[in-house]
Design a protein around this motif. Structure first.
Motif, short mmCIF file in Angstrom:
data_model
loop_
_atom_site.label_atom_id
_atom_site.label_comp_id
_atom_site.label_asym_id
_atom_site.label_seq_id
_atom_site.Cartn_x
_atom_site.Cartn_y
_atom_site.Cartn_z
N VAL A 1 0.86 -1.18 0.00
CA VAL A 1 0.00 0.00 0.00
C VAL A 1 0.89 1.23 0.00
N LEU A 2 0.57 2.19 -0.87
CA LEU A 2 1.28 3.47 -0.91
C LEU A 2 0.43 4.48 -0.17
N ALA A 3 1.00 5.05 0.89
CA ALA A 3 0.27 6.02 1.69
C ALA A 3 0.68 7.43 1.30
N GLY A 4 -0.27 8.31 1.28
CA GLY A 4 -0.06 9.70 0.89
C GLY A 4 -0.23 10.62 2.06
N PRO A 5 -0.56 11.84 1.76
CA PRO A 5 -1.00 12.31 0.47
C PRO A 5 0.11 12.23 -0.57
N VAL A 6 -0.28 11.80 -1.78
CA VAL A 6 0.68 11.61 -2.86
C VAL A 6 1.04 12.97 -3.45
N PRO A 7 2.32 13.31 -3.46
CA PRO A 7 2.75 14.59 -4.02
C PRO A 7 2.36 14.71 -5.50
N ARG A 8 2.14 15.93 -5.94
CA ARG A 8 1.68 16.21 -7.29
C ARG A 8 2.56 15.56 -8.35
N GLN A 9 3.86 15.69 -8.23
CA GLN A 9 4.77 15.14 -9.24
C GLN A 9 4.60 13.63 -9.35
N LEU A 10 4.40 12.96 -8.23
CA LEU A 10 4.21 11.51 -8.26
C LEU A 10 2.86 11.14 -8.84
N ARG A 11 1.82 11.92 -8.53
CA ARG A 11 0.51 11.67 -9.14
C ARG A 11 0.62 11.73 -10.66
N GLN A 12 1.38 12.72 -11.15
CA GLN A 12 1.57 12.86 -12.59
C GLN A 12 2.36 11.67 -13.15
N PHE B 1 -1.50 -0.05 -8.14
CA PHE B 1 -1.25 0.15 -6.72
C PHE B 1 -2.51 0.43 -5.93
N THR B 2 -2.43 0.07 -4.65
CA THR B 2 -3.45 0.47 -3.70
C THR B 2 -2.91 1.71 -3.01
N PHE B 3 -3.70 2.78 -3.04
CA PHE B 3 -3.30 4.04 -2.41
C PHE B 3 -4.18 4.30 -1.20
N ALA B 4 -3.58 4.80 -0.16
CA ALA B 4 -4.32 5.26 1.01
C ALA B 4 -4.12 6.76 1.11
N LYS B 5 -5.19 7.46 1.44
CA LYS B 5 -5.14 8.92 1.53
C LYS B 5 -3.99 9.38 2.40
N ASP B 6 -3.81 8.71 3.51
CA ASP B 6 -2.72 8.99 4.44
C ASP B 6 -2.62 7.83 5.41
N ARG B 7 -1.65 7.89 6.28
CA ARG B 7 -1.46 6.78 7.22
C ARG B 7 -2.62 6.65 8.18
N ALA B 8 -3.25 7.77 8.53
CA ALA B 8 -4.39 7.73 9.45
C ALA B 8 -5.53 6.89 8.87
N ALA B 9 -5.69 6.94 7.54
CA ALA B 9 -6.73 6.15 6.89
C ALA B 9 -6.48 4.65 7.04
N LEU B 10 -5.24 4.28 7.32
CA LEU B 10 -4.87 2.89 7.54
C LEU B 10 -4.87 2.52 9.02
N GLY B 11 -5.17 3.50 9.86
CA GLY B 11 -5.18 3.25 11.29
C GLY B 11 -3.83 3.50 11.95
N PHE B 12 -2.91 4.11 11.21
CA PHE B 12 -1.59 4.47 11.74
C PHE B 12 -1.56 5.96 12.01
N GLY B 13 -0.94 6.34 13.12
CA GLY B 13 -0.85 7.75 13.47
C GLY B 13 0.10 8.55 12.66
#
Length: 112
Positions: free
Chosen positions: A78-89, A100-112
């Motif tokens: 899982v790739l956790a973000g927020p994904v920087p603009r250059q990488l999104r491109q 890939f599976t993307f997570a909005k951020d680590r908090a969305a995965l239950g990680f602080g």
């Protein structure tokens, strides 16, 4: 962006069986080795891998190749973000975002 600094840190995981890696910096042909090594070590632990890419300010085809290779070996990465603009491109232009599976951020995965 030639020869910037890049590193990957293995962080404590709140979940047994999950390896949390945090990548930072500019990943290109000259700096991607640390990412490859960290992902390979995570695979040897036979766990689920979360790679936080929110602090990656540049990634080129070498970076993308390392991620695709890691995903081939570990489809659950899982790739956790927020994904920087250059990488999104990079993901969009290469057509690899669907791999890939993307997570909005680590908090969305239950990680602080």
């Amino acid at each position: 962006m030639p020869n910037g600094a890049a590193w990957v840190v293995r962080e404590p995981s709140p979940r047994p069986g999950t390896v949390v890696l945090s990548a930072t910096g500019e990943f290109d042909l000259h700096t991607v080795g640390c990412l490859r090594r960290a992902l390979a070590e995570a695979r040897h632990d036979d766990g689920h891998t979360v790679l936080d890419i929110s602090q990656v300010c540049f990634g080129d085809s070498a970076f993308l190749h390392a991620l695709v290779a890691a995903r081939s070996a570990d489809p659950g990465i899982v790739l956790a973000g927020p994904v920087p603009r250059q990488l999104r491109q990079l993901f969009a232009l290469s057509g690899t975002q669907r791999l890939f599976t993307f997570a909005k951020d680590r908090a969305a995965l239950g990680f602080g």
